[in-house]
Design a protein around this motif. Structure first.
Motif, PDB file in Angstrom:
ATOM      1  N   LEU A   1       0.858  -1.182   0.000  1.00 13.25           N
ATOM      2  CA  LEU A   1       0.000   0.000   0.000  1.00 13.25           C
ATOM      3  C   LEU A   1       0.892   1.229   0.000  1.00 13.25           C
ATOM      4  N   GLY A   2       0.730   2.067  -1.007  1.00 12.05           N
ATOM      5  CA  GLY A   2       1.572   3.249  -1.098  1.00 12.05           C
ATOM      6  C   GLY A   2       0.999   4.289  -2.024  1.00 12.05           C
ATOM      7  N   ALA A   3       1.766   5.346  -2.223  1.00 10.65           N
ATOM      8  CA  ALA A   3       1.333   6.437  -3.082  1.00 10.65           C
ATOM      9  C   ALA A   3       2.563   7.131  -3.648  1.00 10.65           C
ATOM     10  N   SER A   4       2.401   7.728  -4.817  1.00 15.55           N
ATOM     11  CA  SER A   4       3.459   8.527  -5.424  1.00 15.55           C
ATOM     12  C   SER A   4       2.930   9.926  -5.669  1.00 15.55           C
ATOM     13  N   LEU A   5       3.796  10.907  -5.474  1.00 18.60           N
ATOM     14  CA  LEU A   5       3.436  12.311  -5.583  1.00 18.60           C
ATOM     15  C   LEU A   5       4.360  12.950  -6.611  1.00 18.60           C
ATOM     16  N   SER A   6       3.782  13.599  -7.636  1.00 18.42           N
ATOM     17  CA  SER A   6       4.578  14.234  -8.690  1.00 18.42           C
ATOM     18  C   SER A   6       4.219  15.709  -8.753  1.00 18.42           C
ATOM     19  N   PRO A   7       4.934  16.562  -8.053  1.00 22.14           N
ATOM     20  CA  PRO A   7       4.626  17.998  -8.109  1.00 22.14           C
ATOM     21  C   PRO A   7       5.215  18.643  -9.346  1.00 22.14           C
ATOM     22  N   ASN A   8       4.493  19.601  -9.899  1.00 26.67           N
ATOM     23  CA  ASN A   8       5.016  20.432 -10.975  1.00 26.67           C
ATOM     24  C   ASN A   8       5.747  21.597 -10.320  1.00 26.67           C
ATOM     25  N   VAL A   9       7.065  21.445 -10.187  1.00 31.03           N
ATOM     26  CA  VAL A   9       7.845  22.399  -9.409  1.00 31.03           C
ATOM     27  C   VAL A   9       7.737  23.795  -9.989  1.00 31.03           C
ATOM     28  N   ARG A  10       7.753  23.912 -11.302  1.00 31.46           N
ATOM     29  CA  ARG A  10       7.681  25.244 -11.928  1.00 31.46           C
ATOM     30  C   ARG A  10       6.358  25.925 -11.577  1.00 31.46           C
TER      31      ARG A  10
ATOM     32  N   ALA B   1      12.288  17.587 -12.692  1.00 25.55           N
ATOM     33  CA  ALA B   1      11.098  16.772 -12.437  1.00 25.55           C
ATOM     34  C   ALA B   1      11.331  16.006 -11.136  1.00 25.55           C
ATOM     35  N   VAL B   2      10.410  16.147 -10.201  1.00 22.33           N
ATOM     36  CA  VAL B   2      10.559  15.559  -8.879  1.00 22.33           C
ATOM     37  C   VAL B   2       9.412  14.586  -8.639  1.00 22.33           C
ATOM     38  N   THR B   3       9.738  13.431  -8.071  1.00 23.21           N
ATOM     39  CA  THR B   3       8.729  12.424  -7.747  1.00 23.21           C
ATOM     40  C   THR B   3       9.012  11.871  -6.359  1.00 23.21           C
TER      41      THR B   3
ATOM     42  N   LEU C   1      10.469   5.646   1.786  1.00 20.25           N
ATOM     43  CA  LEU C   1      10.291   6.847   0.967  1.00 20.25           C
ATOM     44  C   LEU C   1      11.355   6.850  -0.112  1.00 20.25           C
ATOM     45  N   ARG C   2      10.913   7.064  -1.332  1.00 15.01           N
ATOM     46  CA  ARG C   2      11.803   7.086  -2.497  1.00 15.01           C
ATOM     47  C   ARG C   2      11.633   8.430  -3.191  1.00 15.01           C
ATOM     48  N   THR C   3      12.708   9.195  -3.275  1.00 15.12           N
ATOM     49  CA  THR C   3      12.662  10.530  -3.883  1.00 15.12           C
ATOM     50  C   THR C   3      13.548  10.547  -5.113  1.00 15.12           C
ATOM     51  N   THR C   4      12.999  11.001  -6.239  1.00 16.31           N
ATOM     52  CA  THR C   4      13.729  11.021  -7.511  1.00 16.31           C
ATOM     53  C   THR C   4      13.714  12.431  -8.078  1.00 16.31           C
ATOM     54  N   ILE C   5      14.865  12.913  -8.479  1.00 19.42           N
ATOM     55  CA  ILE C   5      15.001  14.212  -9.134  1.00 19.42           C
ATOM     56  C   ILE C   5      15.661  13.978 -10.481  1.00 19.42           C
ATOM     57  N   THR C   6      15.020  14.460 -11.546  1.00 21.24           N
ATOM     58  CA  THR C   6      15.504  14.256 -12.917  1.00 21.24           C
ATOM     59  C   THR C   6      15.651  15.604 -13.598  1.00 21.24           C
ATOM     60  N   ARG C   7      16.750  15.776 -14.305  1.00 22.47           N
ATOM     61  CA  ARG C   7      16.981  17.049 -14.990  1.00 22.47           C
ATOM     62  C   ARG C   7      17.930  16.831 -16.153  1.00 22.47           C
ATOM     63  N   ASN C   8      17.785  17.657 -17.193  1.00 25.96           N
ATOM     64  CA  ASN C   8      18.693  17.648 -18.333  1.00 25.96           C
ATOM     65  C   ASN C   8      19.806  18.666 -18.115  1.00 25.96           C
ATOM     66  N   PHE C   9      21.026  18.276 -18.464  1.00 29.87           N
ATOM     67  CA  PHE C   9      22.185  19.155 -18.363  1.00 29.87           C
ATOM     68  C   PHE C   9      22.866  19.235 -19.721  1.00 29.87           C
ATOM     69  N   VAL C  10      23.258  20.439 -20.095  1.00 32.69           N
ATOM     70  CA  VAL C  10      24.009  20.659 -21.336  1.00 32.69           C
ATOM     71  C   VAL C  10      25.353  21.256 -20.947  1.00 32.69           C
ATOM     72  N   PRO C  11      26.383  20.421 -20.729  1.00 35.17           N
ATOM     73  CA  PRO C  11      27.675  20.957 -20.281  1.00 35.17           C
ATOM     74  C   PRO C  11      28.355  21.837 -21.312  1.00 35.17           C
ATOM     75  N   VAL C  12      28.154  21.503 -22.602  1.00 34.51           N
ATOM     76  CA  VAL C  12      28.754  22.286 -23.684  1.00 34.51           C
ATOM     77  C   VAL C  12      27.653  22.657 -24.657  1.00 34.51           C
ATOM     78  N   SER C  13      27.582  23.921 -24.992  1.00 35.98           N
ATOM     79  CA  SER C  13      26.529  24.384 -25.890  1.00 35.98           C
ATOM     80  C   SER C  13      26.643  23.703 -27.245  1.00 35.98           C
ATOM     81  N   GLY C  14      25.490  23.259 -27.769  1.00 29.45           N
ATOM     82  CA  GLY C  14      25.453  22.652 -29.089  1.00 29.45           C
ATOM     83  C   GLY C  14      25.538  21.141 -29.088  1.00 29.45           C
TER      84      GLY C  14
END
Length: 761
Positions: free
Chosen positions: A283-292, A313-315, A326-339
């Protein structure tokens, strides 16, 4: 026709070889194409001046007040269609809707229950839709249609669940001492079960400080809006509640002492009703807030390092039973070098025990597109980590107990490196550069069509490989999937028909269906091998059935699956124990189900479907033949109405040595490369010289390959459901030319290749 929106065209496909007709796709529009009706091209889109000019030119020929009495009724009918086309294309918003969903879509959305009608979504906007630019209106309209469709889908199913029933049919296959495989009639019984259920629910939370205000027409697709056009706060946080239970099915037997009539006694075993033994309850639940949405884009959230959280994106996944975690996940895109392609980084922390026992464990995954449609993935898991020894002296209470240490024995760290080639969307594979398509020649069009078809076939192909290493060993995981047999793909389409790009209706179910083949294999370092072969086929609009066979730890398993709108039923069947699963038994058991399926598919299902399509095509052909006299009369009346105006325009072309249409024919022409079937040996053509000449504008004639030619004003279909061609004889700069094109081919005049002296003409 989709239940979520009307589209301008309905596709009617039929293979009617037994009736003498070709394998031909006919697009049956409820009415003529508005662009063709006004003699305009879709690409490039016409300007308002061009639309008004085309309307004025047609008004000179078709206005009822300028016609003799015997043609007034025909002129009124034609002029009404011309007026509808002009009113739609001259209005930029109606033109947007027409381009997306056709004339029926315009009538529906401007009707009483439509988005632009009375009480529709447009009237609920704070900022009026009338002030939007065409691009802004397009985004708003597509978002509105997508929201309407989502509501319709949610009305069909508001929850997701699954049922798993493990069946023991090990008596089905046996292997003797000589390794001869024998099949028997099994006596199956259910041994295990599993039930899962979850449903989504929005959570209404107030916006935190500094939340940015955004206009409802913003391009930020992550933001959802309520019916009054304001941001829907209930979408800022999304929660999924889930529960599940698994266990076994026990078959108890009670022994009883029985006294017989002769006075003797004996013991007999009495089968008791089966008992459900629950082994695990979740028995559980997941929460996905729209941080922006929650924190906004202003104030402190616009500064580094807080922007890392704002653009992530946080879950949160919480488990109450059987043990809190409790399981917390943070996902994000990174562009270290432009292009360069971005890196997608996902970090997960897992709190499954008290901090007195162990620190949180972590998982990190990094993925990036290495080559075209090839994604590299590296993931690392720490597993259970003990507190350092030097801390035990300071905090004697730190450390795991015996029970926690025993339960965490399998929670070890691992490193996984993989390469994934995901299946591209068939819709994306069929996207064609419109400018290139409109300017290429017939040979290039055919080549592009063949290339795109090949891309569609290959786009369903996907594979992935992973190498996993852990302290307890390692394994190589391989997966491959693709569509087998001809027909519509069996893999899941995009769940929505409306996207930010437009309207893409789901494929209809009137054609043969492909089978989605999925292969997976796991090779361990101890040389053990487990594998699975699975086939999935669509059997309804939302329903899919699957059949799989493979080798697992328990032995040879046969799996039957059923899927519909998030509801799943899985039935794994043990057909041969692991100690008897020889290579011969494996081969026979894997091949037999596929042979049986192919026999049913190609011996019964497809012949039955072809027969139904032939019958439907024959019925439709009879209906269209009955309409031939009426359509022929309407086209002749239209030609008579436009003749005088067209002749004057052709006279001006002749005075400037421009493009002059000498003759044009349209219809069915018997093939020359093979013998026509009985009843189709004679041509069925109609003279369309005047209608084709009416399309000449500024010394050019262009008919798009996407245009249905018998919907051109003055045309009619003289041979329903038969492949038709358009032949044009014309003169340009005093020299005769000739061009011939099929219904799906573009016509562009004048071209040097059309000279009659050219041997390829």
């Amino acid at each position: 026709m989709s239940a979520f929106g009307q589209h301008g065209a309905q596709e009617f496909r039929a293979t009617v070889e037994d009736d003498g007709l070709e394998d031909y796709s006919m697009v049956d529009y409820p009415e003529a194409d508005y662009y063709l009706l006004l003699g305009l091209s879709r690409n490039p889109p016409p300007t308002d001046a061009e639309i008004r000019s085309a309307y004025r030119s047609l008004s000179l020929s078709f206005h009822p007040d300028k016609q003799p009495s015997h043609l007034r009724h025909a002129a009124e009918s034609q002029f009404r269609h011309i007026q509808d086309a002009y009113d739609t294309l001259i209005d930029p918003k109606k033109r947007v809707v027409y381009d997306i969903s056709g004339a029926e879509g315009v009538r529906q959305e401007w009707g009483q229950l439509g988005a632009m009608g009375i009480g529709g979504e447009a009237q609920k906007q704070d900022v009026g839709v009338k002030t939007m630019s065409p691009d802004e209106f397009r985004r708003w309209f597509l978002k509105t249609m997508k929201k309407r469709e989502r509501q319709a889908i949610e009305s069909l199913v508001s929850s997701r669940g699954g049922i798993t029933l493990g069946v023991n049919a090990a008596s089905m296959v046996s292997v003797d001492e000589d390794e001869d495989v024998q099949f028997h009639i099994p006596s199956p019984r259910v041994t295990t079960y599993g039930v899962t259920y979850n449903f989504d629910t929005p959570v209404a939370l107030p916006q935190l400080w500094g939340a940015a205000e955004r206009h409802p027409d913003s391009q930020d697709t992550a933001t959802e809006y309520s019916e009054d056009g304001q941001e829907d706060g209930s979408q800022a946080v999304h929660m999924t509640l889930s529960t599940g239970i698994t266990g076994g099915l026990a078959h108890p037997v009670q022994k009883a002492t029985v006294e017989y009539e002769d006075g003797t006694e004996g013991e007999e075993s009495i089968k008791m009703p089966p008992i459900l033994a629950a082994q695990n309850f979740r028995l559980g639940a997941s929460l996905s807030p729209n941080v922006r949405n929650l924190v906004g884009t202003k104030g402190i959230w616009a500064k580094h390092p807080f922007t890392l959280l704002r653009d992530s994106a946080v879950t949160f996944e919480g488990l109450l039973l059987p043990a809190p975690s409790l399981r917390t996940t943070i996902t994000r895109n990174f562009v270290p070098v432009s292009g360069v392609a971005p890196f997608n980084v996902s970090v997960t922390s897992i709190h499954s025990r008290s901090l007195d026992e162990t620190p949180p464990s972590f998982e990190v995954q990094v993925s990036r597109e290495l080559f075209k449609k090839k994604i590299g993935v590296i993931s690392w898991s720490s597993g259970v980590v003990n507190w350092p020894e030097f801390l035990h002296g300071w905090f004697p209470s730190l450390g795991m107990g015996i029970q926690s240490a025993f339960s965490s024995a399998n929670e070890v760290g691992h490193l996984q490196i993989g390469l994934i080639a995901p299946a591209a969307s068939p819709q994306a594979a069929m996207e064609v550069d419109e400018d290139e398509a409109e300017t290429s020649g017939d040979f290039e069009d055919d080549h592009q069509h063949a290339t795109k078809k090949h891309q569609v076939d290959q786009s369903a192909e996907a594979w992935e490989s992973h190498l996993q290493v852990s302290p307890g060993g390692g394994a190589l995981v391989l997966k491959y999937s693709r569509n087998l047999f001809s027909g519509k793909p069996a893999d899941d389409p995009v769940k929505t028909e409306w996207s930010s790009e437009g309207y893409f209706p789901m494929p209809t179910m009137d054609e043969a269906r492909a089978v989605r083949l999925e292969l997976s294999a796991i090779a361990s370092l101890d040389m053990s091998l487990s594998w699975t072969i699975k086939g999935i086929r669509r059997v309804g609009e939302y329903t899919r059935l699957g059949l799989g066979v493979g080798i697992a730890d328990k032995g040879m398993m046969l799996t039957v699956t059923w899927r519909r709108l998030g509801q799943n039923i899985d039935i794994p069947i043990l057909i041969c124990p692991a100690n008897e699963a020889t290579s011969g038994a494996t081969a026979l058991t894997a091949v037999f189900p596929w042979l049986a399926y192919c026999a049913i598919e190609f011996g019964y299902i497809r012949p039955r479907d072809r027969k139904k399509r032939r019958q439907e095509a024959a019925r439709r052909h009879r209906e269209l033949k009955k309409l031939l006299p009426q359509k022929r009369e309407e086209s002749l009346q239209a030609i008579e109405l436009m003749t005088e105006q067209v002749q004057r325009r052709q006279g001006r072309e002749e005075a400037h040595d421009g493009l002059i249409i000498l003759k044009a024919e349209y219809g069915y022409i018997p093939p020359t490369n093979k013998k026509p079937k009985d009843g189709f040996t004679e041509p069925r053509v109609t003279d369309v010289t005047i209608p084709v000449a009416a399309l000449v504008s500024r010394g050019q004639l262009v008919i798009s390959k996407k245009s249905i030619k018998f919907h051109i004003l003055g045309f009619h279909d003289p041979a329903p459901l038969l492949p038709k061609r358009l032949k044009i004889w014309y003169r340009f700069q005093g020299r005769d030319h000739y061009v011939e094109a099929g219904d799906k081919e573009k016509v562009s005049c004048p071209l040097r290749a059309h000279l009659v002296s050219n041997p390829t003409a």
